[in-house]
Design a protein around this motif. Structure first.
Motif, PDB file in Angstrom:
ATOM      1  N   GLN A 105      51.038  38.303  45.728  1.00 22.59           N
ATOM      2  CA  GLN A 105      50.562  37.717  46.975  1.00 22.59           C
ATOM      3  C   GLN A 105      51.274  38.362  48.161  1.00 22.59           C
ATOM      4  OE1 GLN A 105      50.734  33.479  47.076  1.00 22.59           O
ATOM      5  NE2 GLN A 105      49.687  33.352  49.040  1.00 22.59           N
ATOM      6  N   GLY A 106      50.483  38.803  49.131  1.00 21.51           N
ATOM      7  CA  GLY A 106      51.026  39.424  50.332  1.00 21.51           C
ATOM      8  C   GLY A 106      51.332  40.902  50.194  1.00 21.51           C
ATOM      9  N   LEU A 107      51.118  41.473  49.004  1.00 20.34           N
ATOM     10  CA  LEU A 107      51.381  42.903  48.780  1.00 20.34           C
ATOM     11  C   LEU A 107      50.086  43.695  48.829  1.00 20.34           C
ATOM     12  CD1 LEU A 107      53.895  42.660  45.795  1.00 20.34           C
ATOM     13  CD2 LEU A 107      54.419  42.941  48.220  1.00 20.34           C
ATOM     14  N   ASP A 108      50.203  44.975  49.136  1.00 24.67           N
ATOM     15  CA  ASP A 108      49.046  45.863  49.085  1.00 24.67           C
ATOM     16  C   ASP A 108      48.827  46.291  47.640  1.00 24.67           C
ATOM     17  OD1 ASP A 108      48.510  45.858  51.819  1.00 24.67           O
ATOM     18  OD2 ASP A 108      49.931  47.477  52.197  1.00 24.67           O
ATOM     19  N   VAL A 109      47.656  45.966  47.110  1.00 30.86           N
ATOM     20  CA  VAL A 109      47.296  46.425  45.771  1.00 30.86           C
ATOM     21  C   VAL A 109      46.238  47.503  45.925  1.00 30.86           C
ATOM     22  CG1 VAL A 109      47.855  44.196  44.729  1.00 30.86           C
ATOM     23  CG2 VAL A 109      45.511  44.676  45.400  1.00 30.86           C
ATOM     24  N   PRO A 110      46.067  48.354  44.914  1.00 32.60           N
ATOM     25  CA  PRO A 110      45.052  49.403  45.027  1.00 32.60           C
ATOM     26  C   PRO A 110      43.696  48.830  45.458  1.00 32.60           C
ATOM     27  CG  PRO A 110      46.378  49.781  43.078  1.00 32.60           C
ATOM     28  CD  PRO A 110      46.787  48.439  43.638  1.00 32.60           C
ATOM     29  N   GLN A 111      43.063  49.484  46.380  1.00 33.78           N
ATOM     30  CA  GLN A 111      41.793  49.039  46.957  1.00 33.78           C
ATOM     31  C   GLN A 111      40.762  48.697  45.886  1.00 33.78           C
ATOM     32  OE1 GLN A 111      41.023  48.511  50.255  1.00 33.78           O
ATOM     33  NE2 GLN A 111      39.046  47.758  49.542  1.00 33.78           N
ATOM     34  N   GLN A 112      40.717  49.495  44.821  1.00 33.11           N
ATOM     35  CA  GLN A 112      39.723  49.301  43.773  1.00 33.11           C
ATOM     36  C   GLN A 112      39.891  47.968  43.048  1.00 33.11           C
ATOM     37  OE1 GLN A 112      41.779  51.874  44.211  1.00 33.11           O
ATOM     38  NE2 GLN A 112      40.819  53.820  43.710  1.00 33.11           N
ATOM     39  N   LEU A 113      41.074  47.351  43.145  1.00 34.47           N
ATOM     40  CA  LEU A 113      41.338  46.094  42.452  1.00 34.47           C
ATOM     41  C   LEU A 113      41.195  44.867  43.349  1.00 34.47           C
ATOM     42  CD1 LEU A 113      44.571  47.103  40.480  1.00 34.47           C
ATOM     43  CD2 LEU A 113      42.195  47.184  39.692  1.00 34.47           C
ATOM     44  N   GLN A 114      41.136  45.068  44.644  1.00 33.73           N
ATOM     45  CA  GLN A 114      41.212  43.952  45.583  1.00 33.73           C
ATOM     46  C   GLN A 114      40.073  42.944  45.447  1.00 33.73           C
ATOM     47  OE1 GLN A 114      41.895  45.379  49.557  1.00 33.73           O
ATOM     48  NE2 GLN A 114      43.811  46.365  48.981  1.00 33.73           N
ATOM     49  N   ASN A 115      38.886  43.380  45.105  1.00 33.95           N
ATOM     50  CA  ASN A 115      37.747  42.472  45.031  1.00 33.95           C
ATOM     51  C   ASN A 115      37.407  42.029  43.616  1.00 33.95           C
ATOM     52  OD1 ASN A 115      37.338  42.500  47.833  1.00 33.95           O
ATOM     53  ND2 ASN A 115      36.190  44.410  47.682  1.00 33.95           N
ATOM     54  N   LEU A 116      38.244  42.395  42.649  1.00 40.40           N
ATOM     55  CA  LEU A 116      37.990  42.023  41.265  1.00 40.40           C
ATOM     56  C   LEU A 116      38.636  40.679  40.941  1.00 40.40           C
ATOM     57  CD1 LEU A 116      38.578  45.465  39.504  1.00 40.40           C
ATOM     58  CD2 LEU A 116      36.408  44.446  40.235  1.00 40.40           C
ATOM     59  N   ASN A 117      38.068  39.990  39.978  1.00 39.68           N
ATOM     60  CA  ASN A 117      38.636  38.738  39.511  1.00 39.68           C
ATOM     61  C   ASN A 117      39.864  39.043  38.664  1.00 39.68           C
ATOM     62  OD1 ASN A 117      38.729  35.944  39.187  1.00 39.68           O
ATOM     63  ND2 ASN A 117      37.565  36.037  37.288  1.00 39.68           N
ATOM     64  N   TYR A 118      41.010  38.470  39.029  1.00 39.46           N
ATOM     65  CA  TYR A 118      42.261  38.716  38.330  1.00 39.46           C
ATOM     66  C   TYR A 118      42.405  37.767  37.140  1.00 39.46           C
ATOM     67  CZ  TYR A 118      43.970  41.262  42.500  1.00 39.46           C
ATOM     68  OH  TYR A 118      44.136  42.136  43.536  1.00 39.46           O
ATOM     69  N   ILE A 119      43.090  38.231  36.111  1.00 45.53           N
ATOM     70  CA  ILE A 119      43.533  37.381  35.012  1.00 45.53           C
ATOM     71  C   ILE A 119      45.019  37.167  35.241  1.00 45.53           C
ATOM     72  CG2 ILE A 119      43.849  37.219  32.515  1.00 45.53           C
ATOM     73  CD1 ILE A 119      41.425  39.099  32.230  1.00 45.53           C
ATOM     74  N   PHE A 120      45.451  35.913  35.306  1.00 44.13           N
ATOM     75  CA  PHE A 120      46.850  35.592  35.616  1.00 44.13           C
ATOM     76  C   PHE A 120      47.614  35.220  34.352  1.00 44.13           C
ATOM     77  CE2 PHE A 120      44.503  34.857  39.502  1.00 44.13           C
ATOM     78  CZ  PHE A 120      45.299  35.477  40.456  1.00 44.13           C
TER      79      PHE A 120
END
Length: 122
Positions: A105-120
């Motif tokens: 949270q609050g970090l820059d993640v690769p653009q390609q991952l930003q709109n994907l549903n994450y598994i936590f």
């Protein structure tokens, strides 16, 4: 006749596991879980030899995979190598699955991952 999901057959879905070295323990657990559910994990566990083209080696592993599971953490989000692996997976048309092992949270993640549903998996 039913097929055993745990057998090492050619139809097993191959999953390349992309991770930062700081997340090695989590990546190992993910590999075990994938294997137990009948997937074929692909992970670069050997050090790259001096003089070896590391990007070609990793690119070949990604190419051989059906899916790329990206272990997302503060370290992998900041890693240029991990960002390259994500870009390579996208270039090759591979499915990307972000698996979050620690909050980004609050970090820059690769653009390609930003709109994907994450598994936590905290």
């Amino acid at each position: 006749m039913a097929t055993d999901r745990h057998s090492s057959d050619q139809s097993a879905v191959k999953v390349f596991v992309s991770y930062a070295r700081a997340d090695l323990d989590f990546a190992d657990q993910l590999v075990l879980a994938l294997t137990s559910f009948g997937y074929e994990p692909i992970i670069d566990r050997q050090e790259i030899a001096p003089g070896e083209e590391w990007q070609k080696r990793l690119g070949d592993l990604i190419l051989a995979a059906d899916t790329v599971a990206f272990v997302l953490s503060p370290e992998s989000a900041a890693s240029s190598t991990c960002a390259w692996e994500v870009a390579e997976a996208e270039k090759l048309g591979k499915r990307l699955i972000p698996v979050v092992c620690r909050s980004v949270q609050g970090l820059d993640v690769p653009q390609q991952l930003q709109n994907l549903n994450y598994i936590f998996f905290y």
